[in-house]
Design a protein around this motif. Structure first.
Motif, PDB file in Angstrom:
ATOM      1  N   TRP A 257       0.654 -23.468 -47.197  1.00 24.22           N
ATOM      2  CA  TRP A 257      -0.637 -23.311 -47.872  1.00 24.22           C
ATOM      3  C   TRP A 257      -1.255 -21.937 -47.609  1.00 24.22           C
ATOM      4  N   ILE A 258      -0.669 -21.192 -46.664  1.00 24.19           N
ATOM      5  CA  ILE A 258      -1.189 -19.861 -46.340  1.00 24.19           C
ATOM      6  C   ILE A 258      -0.320 -18.802 -47.019  1.00 24.19           C
ATOM      7  N   HIS A 259      -0.967 -17.876 -47.720  1.00 25.17           N
ATOM      8  CA  HIS A 259      -0.227 -16.834 -48.436  1.00 25.17           C
ATOM      9  C   HIS A 259       0.583 -15.962 -47.463  1.00 25.17           C
ATOM     10  N   GLN A 260       1.783 -15.594 -47.927  1.00 30.65           N
ATOM     11  CA  GLN A 260       2.709 -14.821 -47.098  1.00 30.65           C
ATOM     12  C   GLN A 260       2.113 -13.465 -46.684  1.00 30.65           C
ATOM     13  N   ASP A 261       1.292 -12.896 -47.549  1.00 27.66           N
ATOM     14  CA  ASP A 261       0.764 -11.548 -47.269  1.00 27.66           C
ATOM     15  C   ASP A 261      -0.550 -11.579 -46.478  1.00 27.66           C
ATOM     16  N   THR A 262      -0.794 -12.677 -45.768  1.00 27.04           N
ATOM     17  CA  THR A 262      -2.038 -12.802 -45.003  1.00 27.04           C
ATOM     18  C   THR A 262      -1.957 -12.051 -43.670  1.00 27.04           C
ATOM     19  N   ALA A 263      -2.971 -11.277 -43.395  1.00 27.28           N
ATOM     20  CA  ALA A 263      -3.073 -10.620 -42.078  1.00 27.28           C
ATOM     21  C   ALA A 263      -3.644 -11.649 -41.106  1.00 27.28           C
ATOM     22  N   ILE A 264      -2.937 -11.892 -40.014  1.00 24.54           N
ATOM     23  CA  ILE A 264      -3.348 -12.927 -39.057  1.00 24.54           C
ATOM     24  C   ILE A 264      -3.477 -12.332 -37.662  1.00 24.54           C
ATOM     25  N   ALA A 265      -4.593 -12.610 -37.005  1.00 24.69           N
ATOM     26  CA  ALA A 265      -4.774 -12.123 -35.631  1.00 24.69           C
ATOM     27  C   ALA A 265      -5.446 -13.203 -34.795  1.00 24.69           C
TER      28      ALA A 265
END
Lengths: 161, 161
Positions: B135-143
């Motif tokens: 459900w989370i887009h592949q191009d998401t910046a995650i920290a």
């Protein structure tokens, strides 16, 4: 996302010596459940300070199982005994069409997005969930309201029934 | 709970003409997931303003199914593409013993309270959940990061693996 900029901003916050209370238990014994919407500052809206209220937020401000989990901890471990459920005008979940949202990657299981048909209906349904949940203490003060994102005003909710 | 006092305080907020943006989509395309803890003001910590970020909060700042639901809406309907997961020191969920919490009323089903063994372990586990969710887009910046409630400082999280 420029993470470095966010870390930098957080240093500024800490340098300003924010008044963070020592106690983890909310001093007003209050938990506010509301939407994730970026236009809402639930603590400021009610003139509250850091340390006075727990805040649970999700899409729509719905009383999901996760909200019940959080409230169970809030009440059972940290002594809150009041719950304010706040939905808001122009919410993205109002009339939200689940079919409009497809998972961006393969392998996703179907999901109930908990859309809202109306704010009044959602509040009525979710306030009932709070009143009926065995995880919520019987002596809990429970109220609902609607935040108007255009005016910043709060309208206390009086359920029709 | 003195609800009248809360409604009154909210009138004061509205009377102050708060700067509430018109758009529902967060202008920084950012979603912050954090704990319900009363000592955290996630928007202020990062020097953000109303309208810039979605905020999801629950007990522990755990990536529950409800957080995934909210992020799916946040990304799919409102265009966010960055997720910041923030846990915090002295969290009530650290070392929380589920057996210590009994439902106050009869008829409660068992519940996974999602306790934290350690902040680092919880962050590692939940960041992985975000990276793996369809459900989370592949191009998401995650920290990820840890908020120190004693100092107000944010410590960026560097997973060991």
């Amino acid at each position: 996302m420029n993470w470095q900029q966010l870390w930098k901003a957080s240093e500024h916050y800490a340098a300003g010596s924010p008044s963070i209370p020592t106690a983890g238990a909310p001093s007003q014994h209050l938990a506010i459940v509301t939407c994730m919407d970026a236009r809402i500052d639930p603590v400021a809206v009610f003139g509250l300070q850091l340390g006075q209220a727990h805040v649970m937020r999700n899409a729509g401000g719905r009383v999901s199982e996760d909200v019940i989990r959080s409230l169970a901890v809030s009440q059972g471990a940290l002594g809150t005994r009041a719950i304010l459920l706040m939905m808001h005008t122009r919410c993205g979940m109002l009339g939200f069409d689940p079919a409009s949202l497809k998972a961006p990657r393969a392998g996703a299981e179907a999901m109930d997005f908990l859309p809202l048909v109306s704010l009044e209906g959602g509040l009525r349904e979710d306030l009932a969930k709070l009143r009926e949940s065995p995880w919520i203490h019987q002596d809990t003060a429970i109220a609902g309201c609607i935040f108007d994102v255009d005016t910043g005003r709060v309208i206390p909710f009086q359920p029709a029934n």
